[in-house]
Write a protein that holds these residues in place. Structure first.
Motif, short mmCIF file in Angstrom:
data_model
loop_
_atom_site.label_atom_id
_atom_site.label_comp_id
_atom_site.label_asym_id
_atom_site.label_seq_id
_atom_site.Cartn_x
_atom_site.Cartn_y
_atom_site.Cartn_z
N GLN A 6 0.83 -1.19 0.00
CA GLN A 6 0.00 0.00 0.00
C GLN A 6 0.87 1.26 0.00
O GLN A 6 0.60 2.23 -0.71
CB GLN A 6 -0.92 0.01 1.22
CG GLN A 6 -1.93 1.16 1.23
CD GLN A 6 -2.92 1.06 0.08
OE1 GLN A 6 -3.55 0.03 -0.14
NE2 GLN A 6 -3.05 2.13 -0.69
N LEU A 7 1.96 1.22 0.78
CA LEU A 7 2.88 2.34 0.82
C LEU A 7 3.53 2.54 -0.55
O LEU A 7 3.66 3.68 -1.04
CB LEU A 7 3.96 2.10 1.87
CG LEU A 7 5.08 3.16 1.96
CD1 LEU A 7 4.49 4.52 2.31
CD2 LEU A 7 6.14 2.74 2.97
N LEU A 8 3.91 1.43 -1.20
CA LEU A 8 4.53 1.51 -2.53
C LEU A 8 3.54 2.03 -3.56
O LEU A 8 3.92 2.74 -4.50
CB LEU A 8 5.06 0.13 -2.94
CG LEU A 8 6.26 -0.40 -2.14
CD1 LEU A 8 6.61 -1.81 -2.59
CD2 LEU A 8 7.45 0.53 -2.29
N ILE A 9 2.26 1.67 -3.40
CA ILE A 9 1.23 2.18 -4.31
C ILE A 9 1.13 3.69 -4.19
O ILE A 9 1.07 4.41 -5.20
CB ILE A 9 -0.14 1.53 -4.02
CG1 ILE A 9 -0.13 0.05 -4.44
CG2 ILE A 9 -1.26 2.27 -4.75
CD1 ILE A 9 -1.37 -0.71 -4.04
N TYR A 10 1.15 4.19 -2.95
CA TYR A 10 1.10 5.64 -2.74
C TYR A 10 2.31 6.32 -3.38
O TYR A 10 2.20 7.38 -4.00
CB TYR A 10 1.06 5.97 -1.24
CG TYR A 10 -0.25 5.62 -0.58
CD1 TYR A 10 -1.47 5.82 -1.24
CD2 TYR A 10 -0.28 5.11 0.72
CE1 TYR A 10 -2.67 5.50 -0.63
CE2 TYR A 10 -1.48 4.79 1.34
CZ TYR A 10 -2.68 4.99 0.67
OH TYR A 10 -3.86 4.68 1.26
N ILE A 11 3.49 5.68 -3.23
CA ILE A 11 4.71 6.23 -3.82
C ILE A 11 4.60 6.27 -5.35
O ILE A 11 4.96 7.26 -5.99
CB ILE A 11 5.94 5.42 -3.40
CG1 ILE A 11 6.20 5.58 -1.89
CG2 ILE A 11 7.18 5.85 -4.19
CD1 ILE A 11 7.29 4.69 -1.35
N ALA A 12 4.08 5.17 -5.93
CA ALA A 12 3.92 5.10 -7.39
C ALA A 12 2.94 6.16 -7.88
O ALA A 12 3.15 6.78 -8.94
CB ALA A 12 3.45 3.71 -7.81
#
Length: 312
Positions: free
Chosen positions: A51-57
């Motif tokens: 989820q954190l990586l999705i926000y970063i992307a």
């Protein structure tokens, strides 16, 4: 640099070309969009981390978009704003308003019509999406004819994307369409203004998501070809609207050269969209009339998708 890897945009009267450096932000945007799709698939394995990586992307997508728009804006200011050709007819405020209205319309349609759809990508959706984008990209090189100021009628290049939207729904289809639109901006750009870029590429091709509007309508269960046909027509109308508004507010100089009314010129020029979608739908209807194709490609994938949704 290979032409495929270079933004050779419309030339000004001085003969300048859009700087190559814009290629990299657009490529970054393409990669970030694809990363969002991939991360949506991986989310189930490690929800908090992914989820954190999705926000970063997503942040990277926004950053890449801002950089693209800024660099195209700089190109416009440096080469076109006072060129006496495009600048005499280009209408900046209506361009921005048109882009905003179409973005809002697409988002609203996607949320309302696809409210029961999941936006999670499983392995099938990721693989199918990647294959459909690759097939559409390859088919876009097979042009039946190409117009002088951008646009072409291709050999059913949008059909794989419409099939994806029909199977996986409007939300996923719109994202795949945006990814393909950004890829088109790399492959065959014709860019003079930031809002025109947004209208002619991400917004115009996000319309393929609307190809799946009628896929789950019970009245068309026995007639999937009709569902595809209607969805494809809506896709064509929305895509045409984006190109039409771009033509009216960004490329008025060409209408003046032709001695035509601005709106009539854009209407006539961008009518290639309907020819393009007609070719797509003619082949699509034939495919969707095949019981073997529907069973092995469409219904099988839809059944697996429904099974996944129930398990969640």
């Amino acid at each position: 640099m290979n032409n495929l890897l270079m933004l050779t945009a419309v030339k000004t009267l001085g003969g300048e070309e859009l700087p190559d450096l814009i290629f990299w932000p657009i490529l970054a945007l393409f990669i970030a969009l694809f990363a969002v799709m991939l991360l949506l698939y991986l989310k189930k394995r490690a929800p908090k981390t992914i989820q954190l990586l999705i926000y970063i992307a997503i942040v990277l997508c926004i950053a890449a978009t801002i950089v693209c728009v800024s660099l195209i804006g700089k190109y416009y200011i440096d080469n076109i704003e006072d060129d006496g050709y495009y600048s005499a007819f280009l209408k900046k405020a209506p361009l921005y308003i048109s882009a905003f209205v179409l973005i809002a319309t697409m988002v609203a349609l996607t949320m309302i019509l696809g409210k029961k759809e999941s936006f999670k990508f499983d392995s099938r959706a990721v693989a199918f999406g990647a294959i459909c984008v690759a097939m559409s990209f390859a088919l876009s090189y097979v042009r039946l004819f190409k117009l002088p100021q951008g646009g072409s009628v291709t050999l059913v290049s949008l059909l794989p994307l419409l099939i994806f939207s029909y199977i996986f729904g409007i939300k996923k289809g719109a994202l795949i369409g945006i990814i393909y639109g950004v890829l088109q901006a790399i492959q065959d750009p014709y860019i003079i203004h930031p809002a025109q870029f947004i209208l002619d590429y991400p917004i115009a091709f996000s319309a393929v998501g609307l190809g799946g509007i009628f896929s789950k309508v019970n009245a068309f269960k026995k007639y999937p070809q009709v569902a595809l046909l209607l969805g494809g027509i809506i896709t064509g109308v929305f895509r045409f609207s984006a190109h039409f508004l771009s033509g009216v507010f960004a490329f008025g100089a060409y209408a003046n050269d032709a001695g035509m009314n601005l709106y009539y010129y854009s209407l006539a020029y961008n009518s290639f969209v309907f020819v393009d979608i007609a070719v797509v739908l003619a082949v699509g209807v034939i495919l969707f009339s095949s019981k073997a194709f529907m069973k092995e490609i469409v219904y099988k994938q839809q059944a697996k998708l429904a099974s996944l949704s129930k398990s969640e």
